[in-house]
Enzyme design. Structure first.
Site, PDB file in Angstrom:
ATOM      1  N   ASP A  30      36.771  38.797  25.922  1.00 39.74           N
ATOM      2  CA  ASP A  30      36.598  38.079  27.188  1.00 39.74           C
ATOM      3  C   ASP A  30      35.184  38.355  27.682  1.00 39.74           C
ATOM      4  O   ASP A  30      34.721  39.502  27.677  1.00 39.74           O
ATOM      5  CB  ASP A  30      37.631  38.576  28.216  1.00 39.74           C
ATOM      6  CG  ASP A  30      37.661  37.721  29.461  1.00 39.74           C
ATOM      7  OD1 ASP A  30      38.697  37.111  29.750  1.00 39.74           O
ATOM      8  OD2 ASP A  30      36.629  37.669  30.187  1.00 39.74           O
ATOM      9  N   HIS A 100      46.557  31.704  27.365  1.00 42.21           N
ATOM     10  CA  HIS A 100      45.919  32.877  26.755  1.00 42.21           C
ATOM     11  C   HIS A 100      46.540  34.158  27.278  1.00 42.21           C
ATOM     12  O   HIS A 100      47.115  34.182  28.370  1.00 42.21           O
ATOM     13  CB  HIS A 100      44.414  32.867  27.025  1.00 42.21           C
ATOM     14  CG  HIS A 100      44.075  32.727  28.482  1.00 42.21           C
ATOM     15  ND1 HIS A 100      44.027  31.505  29.111  1.00 42.21           N
ATOM     16  CD2 HIS A 100      43.813  33.639  29.427  1.00 42.21           C
ATOM     17  CE1 HIS A 100      43.728  31.679  30.384  1.00 42.21           C
ATOM     18  NE2 HIS A 100      43.603  32.965  30.608  1.00 42.21           N
TER      19      HIS A 100
HETATM   20  P1  5GP Z   1      42.316  33.402  33.418  1.00 44.38           P
HETATM   21  O1  5GP Z   1      41.643  33.668  34.737  1.00 44.38           O
HETATM   22  O2  5GP Z   1      42.500  31.915  33.201  1.00 44.38           O
HETATM   23  O3  5GP Z   1      43.576  34.187  33.192  1.00 44.38           O
HETATM   24  O4  5GP Z   1      41.311  33.939  32.317  1.00 44.38           O
HETATM   25  C1  5GP Z   1      40.260  33.202  31.809  1.00 44.38           C
HETATM   26  C2  5GP Z   1      39.312  34.193  31.212  1.00 44.38           C
HETATM   27  O5  5GP Z   1      38.397  33.496  30.383  1.00 44.38           O
HETATM   28  C3  5GP Z   1      38.462  34.954  32.247  1.00 44.38           C
HETATM   29  O6  5GP Z   1      38.761  36.343  32.171  1.00 44.38           O
HETATM   30  C4  5GP Z   1      37.028  34.644  31.843  1.00 44.38           C
HETATM   31  O7  5GP Z   1      36.170  35.765  31.912  1.00 44.38           O
HETATM   32  C5  5GP Z   1      37.174  34.166  30.415  1.00 44.38           C
HETATM   33  N1  5GP Z   1      36.164  33.192  30.010  1.00 44.38           N
HETATM   34  C6  5GP Z   1      35.820  32.067  30.680  1.00 44.38           C
HETATM   35  N2  5GP Z   1      34.861  31.407  29.986  1.00 44.38           N
HETATM   36  C7  5GP Z   1      34.642  32.131  28.857  1.00 44.38           C
HETATM   37  C8  5GP Z   1      33.756  31.935  27.744  1.00 44.38           C
HETATM   38  O8  5GP Z   1      32.998  30.973  27.646  1.00 44.38           O
HETATM   39  N3  5GP Z   1      33.794  32.882  26.773  1.00 44.38           N
HETATM   40  C9  5GP Z   1      34.623  33.970  26.838  1.00 44.38           C
HETATM   41  N4  5GP Z   1      34.568  34.835  25.838  1.00 44.38           N
HETATM   42  N5  5GP Z   1      35.462  34.166  27.863  1.00 44.38           N
HETATM   43  C10 5GP Z   1      35.461  33.257  28.870  1.00 44.38           C
END
Ligand code: 5GP
Ligand code: ZN
Length: 142
Positions: A30, A100
């Site tokens: 992440d 995810h």
């Molecule tokens: P959510 O908030 O939807 O549970 O988690 C999404 C996650 O995706 C976040 O922790 C964010 O840091 C990660 N993320 C968003 N864009 C990218 C990216 O372009 N590359 C990577 N490796 N992680 C990402």
């Protein structure tokens, strides 16, 4: 999905630091690194959230998680625990709508990650628990 950031990571349009990949899932760091080693496990098939998993898809995706968790745990002897988090819906902190799982290794109670579970036990009695459990049970599908 053409406008999905995680689909773009899967097809290589956006680079990522891959830690594991096979025909079903990809696991990569992440970008936010809530703690060192914070990894996302995503199905290669685009599904927006947990509600879209059927039993077969779930068994395929979930089956990969323990071995990735073990690999993360082994990479640093300072890892004392791990939170596995799956957010569904904006209210639940989902920001990328390609399902995810966050694998967040834990190093100490001051490593930058926390979760708060309110304890409302004192507001519940037998009837209230029973009524909620029954209402959910009625919605379970085969
Ligand atoms: P959510 O908030 O939807 O549970 O988690 C999404 C996650 O995706 C976040 O922790 C964010 O840091 C990660 N993320 C968003 N864009 C990218 C990216 O372009 N590359 C990577 N490796 N992680 C990402
Ligand atoms: Zn996607």
């Amino acid at each position: 999905m053409t406008d999905c950031i995680f689909c773009k990571i899967i097809n290589g349009e956006i680079p990522s630091y891959t830690v594991y990949e096979d025909d079903v899932v990809k696991a990569f760091l992440d970008i936010s690194q809530a703690t060192p080693g914070h990894t996302l496990v995503i199905p290669k098939k685009h599904v927006p959230n947990i509600y879209e998993y059927d039993a077969d898809f779930a068994s395929q995706v979930f089956a990969r998680i323990p071995k990735i968790a073990r690999a993360i745990r082994k990479f640093n002897p300072d890892i004392k625990g791990m939170n596995i988090v799956n957010n569904n819906g904006e209210i639940a902190y989902q920001s990328v709508f390609h399902s995810h799982f966050h694998l967040i290794p834990r190093y100490s109670d001051q490593d930058g990650f926390s979760m708060h579970f309110a304890d409302h036990t004192d507001q519940y009695d037998d009837a209230k628990y029973e009524s909620i459990a029954h209402a959910i049970k009625e919605q379970v599908e085969d």
